[in-house]
Design a protein around this motif. Sequence first.
Motif, PDB file in Angstrom:
ATOM      1  N   TYR A 135     -48.637-109.729  14.056  1.00 34.68           N
ATOM      2  CA  TYR A 135     -47.456-110.380  13.495  1.00 34.68           C
ATOM      3  C   TYR A 135     -46.823-109.442  12.469  1.00 34.68           C
ATOM      4  CZ  TYR A 135     -49.678-114.379  15.679  1.00 34.68           C
ATOM      5  OH  TYR A 135     -50.261-115.224  16.592  1.00 34.68           O
ATOM      6  N   LEU A 136     -45.513-109.207  12.598  1.00 30.94           N
ATOM      7  CA  LEU A 136     -44.806-108.227  11.782  1.00 30.94           C
ATOM      8  C   LEU A 136     -43.824-108.923  10.843  1.00 30.94           C
ATOM      9  CD1 LEU A 136     -43.952-105.668  14.607  1.00 30.94           C
ATOM     10  CD2 LEU A 136     -45.968-105.681  13.123  1.00 30.94           C
ATOM     11  N   TYR A 137     -43.747-108.399   9.610  1.00 27.79           N
ATOM     12  CA  TYR A 137     -42.867-108.959   8.580  1.00 27.79           C
ATOM     13  C   TYR A 137     -42.114-107.812   7.917  1.00 27.79           C
ATOM     14  CZ  TYR A 137     -46.331-112.657   9.232  1.00 27.79           C
ATOM     15  OH  TYR A 137     -47.178-113.596   9.790  1.00 27.79           O
ATOM     16  N   SER A 138     -40.801-107.986   7.732  1.00 20.98           N
ATOM     17  CA  SER A 138     -40.029-106.891   7.168  1.00 20.98           C
ATOM     18  C   SER A 138     -38.657-107.372   6.733  1.00 20.98           C
ATOM     19  CB  SER A 138     -39.886-105.760   8.201  1.00 20.98           C
ATOM     20  OG  SER A 138     -39.300-104.617   7.616  1.00 20.98           O
ATOM     21  N   LEU A 139     -37.847-106.418   6.245  1.00 28.24           N
ATOM     22  CA  LEU A 139     -36.430-106.639   5.971  1.00 28.24           C
ATOM     23  C   LEU A 139     -35.734-105.286   5.954  1.00 28.24           C
ATOM     24  CD1 LEU A 139     -35.484-105.657   2.864  1.00 28.24           C
ATOM     25  CD2 LEU A 139     -36.693-107.692   2.202  1.00 28.24           C
ATOM     26  N   ALA A 140     -34.409-105.317   6.104  1.00 31.11           N
ATOM     27  CA  ALA A 140     -33.564-104.142   5.934  1.00 31.11           C
ATOM     28  C   ALA A 140     -32.702-104.381   4.706  1.00 31.11           C
ATOM     29  CB  ALA A 140     -32.688-103.919   7.164  1.00 31.11           C
ATOM     30  N   TYR A 141     -32.916-103.611   3.664  1.00 24.12           N
ATOM     31  CA  TYR A 141     -32.137-103.828   2.446  1.00 24.12           C
ATOM     32  C   TYR A 141     -30.657-103.780   2.776  1.00 24.12           C
ATOM     33  CZ  TYR A 141     -29.855-103.296  -1.992  1.00 24.12           C
ATOM     34  OH  TYR A 141     -29.009-103.487  -3.060  1.00 24.12           O
ATOM     35  N   THR A 142     -29.933-104.816   2.323  1.00 16.97           N
ATOM     36  CA  THR A 142     -28.504-104.929   2.578  1.00 16.97           C
ATOM     37  C   THR A 142     -27.809-105.278   1.270  1.00 16.97           C
ATOM     38  OG1 THR A 142     -29.032-105.778   4.785  1.00 16.97           O
ATOM     39  CG2 THR A 142     -26.749-105.988   4.038  1.00 16.97           C
ATOM     40  N   GLY A 143     -26.971-104.365   0.787  1.00 18.59           N
ATOM     41  CA  GLY A 143     -26.290-104.568  -0.476  1.00 18.59           C
ATOM     42  C   GLY A 143     -25.503-105.863  -0.501  1.00 18.59           C
ATOM     43  N   GLY A 144     -25.633-106.610  -1.607  1.00 17.10           N
ATOM     44  CA  GLY A 144     -24.938-107.868  -1.750  1.00 17.10           C
ATOM     45  C   GLY A 144     -25.681-109.058  -1.175  1.00 17.10           C
ATOM     46  N   LEU A 145     -26.740-108.805  -0.422  1.00  7.91           N
ATOM     47  CA  LEU A 145     -27.498-109.892   0.198  1.00  7.91           C
ATOM     48  C   LEU A 145     -28.962-109.895  -0.227  1.00  7.91           C
ATOM     49  CD1 LEU A 145     -26.080-109.785   3.853  1.00  7.91           C
ATOM     50  CD2 LEU A 145     -25.509-111.418   2.046  1.00  7.91           C
ATOM     51  N   THR A 146     -29.583-108.720  -0.214  1.00  6.93           N
ATOM     52  CA  THR A 146     -31.025-108.657  -0.452  1.00  6.93           C
ATOM     53  C   THR A 146     -31.388-108.899  -1.911  1.00  6.93           C
ATOM     54  OG1 THR A 146     -31.229-107.098   1.382  1.00  6.93           O
ATOM     55  CG2 THR A 146     -33.090-107.249  -0.127  1.00  6.93           C
ATOM     56  N   GLY A 147     -30.529-108.508  -2.827  1.00  8.54           N
ATOM     57  CA  GLY A 147     -30.907-108.542  -4.233  1.00  8.54           C
ATOM     58  C   GLY A 147     -31.440-107.189  -4.629  1.00  8.54           C
ATOM     59  N   GLY A 148     -32.425-107.142  -5.503  1.00  6.84           N
ATOM     60  CA  GLY A 148     -33.002-105.858  -5.878  1.00  6.84           C
ATOM     61  C   GLY A 148     -33.008-105.587  -7.363  1.00  6.84           C
ATOM     62  N   THR A 149     -32.533-106.535  -8.195  1.00  5.86           N
ATOM     63  CA  THR A 149     -32.597-106.321  -9.631  1.00  5.86           C
ATOM     64  C   THR A 149     -33.971-106.635 -10.192  1.00  5.86           C
ATOM     65  OG1 THR A 149     -31.768-108.570 -10.018  1.00  5.86           O
ATOM     66  CG2 THR A 149     -30.139-106.789  -9.920  1.00  5.86           C
ATOM     67  N   GLU A 150     -34.739-107.446  -9.485  1.00  9.96           N
ATOM     68  CA  GLU A 150     -36.113-107.762  -9.849  1.00  9.96           C
ATOM     69  C   GLU A 150     -36.990-107.589  -8.611  1.00  9.96           C
ATOM     70  OE1 GLU A 150     -37.366-108.507 -12.750  1.00  9.96           O
ATOM     71  OE2 GLU A 150     -35.431-108.493 -13.824  1.00  9.96           O
ATOM     72  N   PRO A 151     -38.259-107.250  -8.791  1.00  5.74           N
ATOM     73  CA  PRO A 151     -39.140-107.080  -7.622  1.00  5.74           C
ATOM     74  C   PRO A 151     -39.225-108.343  -6.775  1.00  5.74           C
ATOM     75  CG  PRO A 151     -40.164-106.154  -9.577  1.00  5.74           C
ATOM     76  CD  PRO A 151     -38.949-106.884 -10.052  1.00  5.74           C
ATOM     77  N   LEU A 152     -39.149-108.185  -5.457  1.00  6.74           N
ATOM     78  CA  LEU A 152     -39.364-109.310  -4.549  1.00  6.74           C
ATOM     79  C   LEU A 152     -40.809-109.780  -4.672  1.00  6.74           C
ATOM     80  CD1 LEU A 152     -37.571-108.137  -1.267  1.00  6.74           C
ATOM     81  CD2 LEU A 152     -36.701-109.689  -3.018  1.00  6.74           C
ATOM     82  N   ARG A 153     -40.983-111.101  -4.781  1.00  8.96           N
ATOM     83  CA  ARG A 153     -42.319-111.642  -4.998  1.00  8.96           C
ATOM     84  C   ARG A 153     -42.772-112.602  -3.905  1.00  8.96           C
ATOM     85  NH1 ARG A 153     -43.713-110.234 -10.075  1.00  8.96           N
ATOM     86  NH2 ARG A 153     -42.011-109.622 -11.469  1.00  8.96           N
ATOM     87  N   ASP A 154     -41.829-113.193  -3.201  1.00  8.50           N
ATOM     88  CA  ASP A 154     -42.167-114.204  -2.194  1.00  8.50           C
ATOM     89  C   ASP A 154     -42.083-113.607  -0.799  1.00  8.50           C
ATOM     90  OD1 ASP A 154     -42.490-116.188  -4.160  1.00  8.50           O
ATOM     91  OD2 ASP A 154     -40.315-116.517  -4.221  1.00  8.50           O
ATOM     92  N   PHE A 155     -43.206-113.582  -0.101  1.00 11.56           N
ATOM     93  CA  PHE A 155     -43.273-112.975   1.218  1.00 11.56           C
ATOM     94  C   PHE A 155     -43.897-113.959   2.206  1.00 11.56           C
ATOM     95  CE2 PHE A 155     -43.458-109.539  -1.885  1.00 11.56           C
ATOM     96  CZ  PHE A 155     -42.469-108.692  -1.427  1.00 11.56           C
ATOM     97  N   PRO A 156     -43.302-114.088   3.388  1.00 11.36           N
ATOM     98  CA  PRO A 156     -43.852-115.006   4.391  1.00 11.36           C
ATOM     99  C   PRO A 156     -45.102-114.428   5.050  1.00 11.36           C
ATOM    100  CG  PRO A 156     -42.010-113.806   5.323  1.00 11.36           C
ATOM    101  CD  PRO A 156     -42.088-113.403   3.873  1.00 11.36           C
ATOM    102  N   ARG A 157     -45.962-115.338   5.478  1.00  4.45           N
ATOM    103  CA  ARG A 157     -47.163-114.895   6.199  1.00  4.45           C
ATOM    104  C   ARG A 157     -47.713-116.093   6.957  1.00  4.45           C
ATOM    105  NH1 ARG A 157     -52.717-114.999   7.826  1.00  4.45           N
ATOM    106  NH2 ARG A 157     -53.758-113.015   7.334  1.00  4.45           N
ATOM    107  N   GLY A 158     -47.805-115.953   8.278  1.00  2.00           N
ATOM    108  CA  GLY A 158     -48.325-117.038   9.098  1.00  2.00           C
ATOM    109  C   GLY A 158     -49.820-117.202   8.951  1.00  2.00           C
ATOM    110  N   THR A 159     -50.342-118.252   9.579  1.00  2.00           N
ATOM    111  CA  THR A 159     -51.771-118.556   9.487  1.00  2.00           C
ATOM    112  C   THR A 159     -52.501-118.295  10.801  1.00  2.00           C
ATOM    113  OG1 THR A 159     -51.312-120.863  10.060  1.00  2.00           O
ATOM    114  CG2 THR A 159     -51.373-120.294   7.706  1.00  2.00           C
ATOM    115  N   GLU A 160     -51.807-117.760  11.809  1.00  2.00           N
ATOM    116  CA  GLU A 160     -52.420-117.531  13.115  1.00  2.00           C
ATOM    117  C   GLU A 160     -53.490-116.442  13.042  1.00  2.00           C
ATOM    118  OE1 GLU A 160     -47.939-118.253  13.755  1.00  2.00           O
ATOM    119  OE2 GLU A 160     -49.247-117.163  12.351  1.00  2.00           O
ATOM    120  N   ASP A 161     -54.449-116.520  13.954  1.00  2.00           N
ATOM    121  CA  ASP A 161     -55.428-115.445  14.078  1.00  2.00           C
ATOM    122  C   ASP A 161     -54.732-114.199  14.601  1.00  2.00           C
ATOM    123  OD1 ASP A 161     -57.466-117.069  13.224  1.00  2.00           O
ATOM    124  OD2 ASP A 161     -58.069-117.657  15.258  1.00  2.00           O
TER     125      ASP A 161
END
Length: 379
Positions: A135-161
């Motif tokens: 299972y892969l998790y990511s993002l592409a930083y996009t100005g005006g949408l992603t943010g970036g003034t403070e460290p990202l802290r909330d990340f998704p993660r599934g529970t599947e094996d």
Amino acid sequence: MARIRCLHLADLHLGWAPRDWGGREAERQQERDSLLRKAVDLALDPAAQIQLVLIVGDLFESHRPPADLVAGVLAELERLVRAGLQVVTVPGNHDEITYHDSVYRKYGREWPGLLVTNPHPERIGVLTLGGTPCYLYSLAYTGGLTGGTEPLRDFPRGTEDGLHVAIFHGSLDWMAGERSLPLSTQGLAEAGYDYVALGHLHQHQVKTVGNTLFVYPGMVEGKNLSDPGTGFFTVVELGAGAPRVDKIPAPVRPYRQVTLDVTGMDDGRLGEEIKKMADPEAVVDFRLTGVLSFLPDWALLTEQLKRQYFYCEVRDETAFLDPAILEKWAEEPTLRGAFLQRMLRRMAAAATPEEQRRNYLAMAKGIAALQGGKARGER
């Protein structure tokens, strides 16, 4: 759970163009731009057993690389896909997706493998590798949408094996002055990923926080001498048991630091020692240290060094001329002797170290002029 071998790339910076490399700028740029082909060759080597290739940002030096370079990159990535390897590409900060003319917007529909375009952390896909779901998790930083003034802290993660892999181009925690996406180390660790594949830092770094392995592969092939590259590809093996990180030597031009202590050498021996160190394949930061017992012609010395390497930058870190040599020269019944007597008196009377340094440089230039050579710093 099967073991999965992943080639983790980042910061190839294809399209980077050197400046003032003595006429070898185009040759060096072409060499660096062949780096992806070398990485693909490694991934396709059956002995490497690579199943997944991650390109974690700054594949290109610019968000708008030349069309011929892009065509070559697409062809190389297509080689991987045709061979059945999984490929994931994440935009970085040099090749940012934000711009309307970004390479990833222009060529996104035809990009081989999985191209990350979402501006926020998401599950971007699930791959089956050796029978194991990944299972892969990511993002592409996009100005005006992603943010970036403070460290990202909330990340998704599934529970599947299976394996859960995060792929981000950015800095762990905030680094003042960084033009990058800040990521919270603690937030990533708390998400519980099996592997966090990172890009942005050009040095190879590996660390474990909790049960999560974090890796920056670093830039494989150097730019300038201040950014020399690692010289190896990073392959990570994931699955049952602890992850393993391997460094595979890459066929790249070597970057080296060479130091020569000139203490006690005369002109002839200095020339001989320099010739012994010749390496026409290397990019070299050449440092001269120690105490001089004679005054070289710095222009000729620098030219000699540059001829025996692919590219060379010369640093003069030698100390002042040996005081005993200066005193001996001052005793000569010559114009040089008279000049040195006067300059040594001025140096002794100097009120500050800076004044003494200026007097020394004036003395060195005067001696060089009398000997028909050039002092350091002269052109």
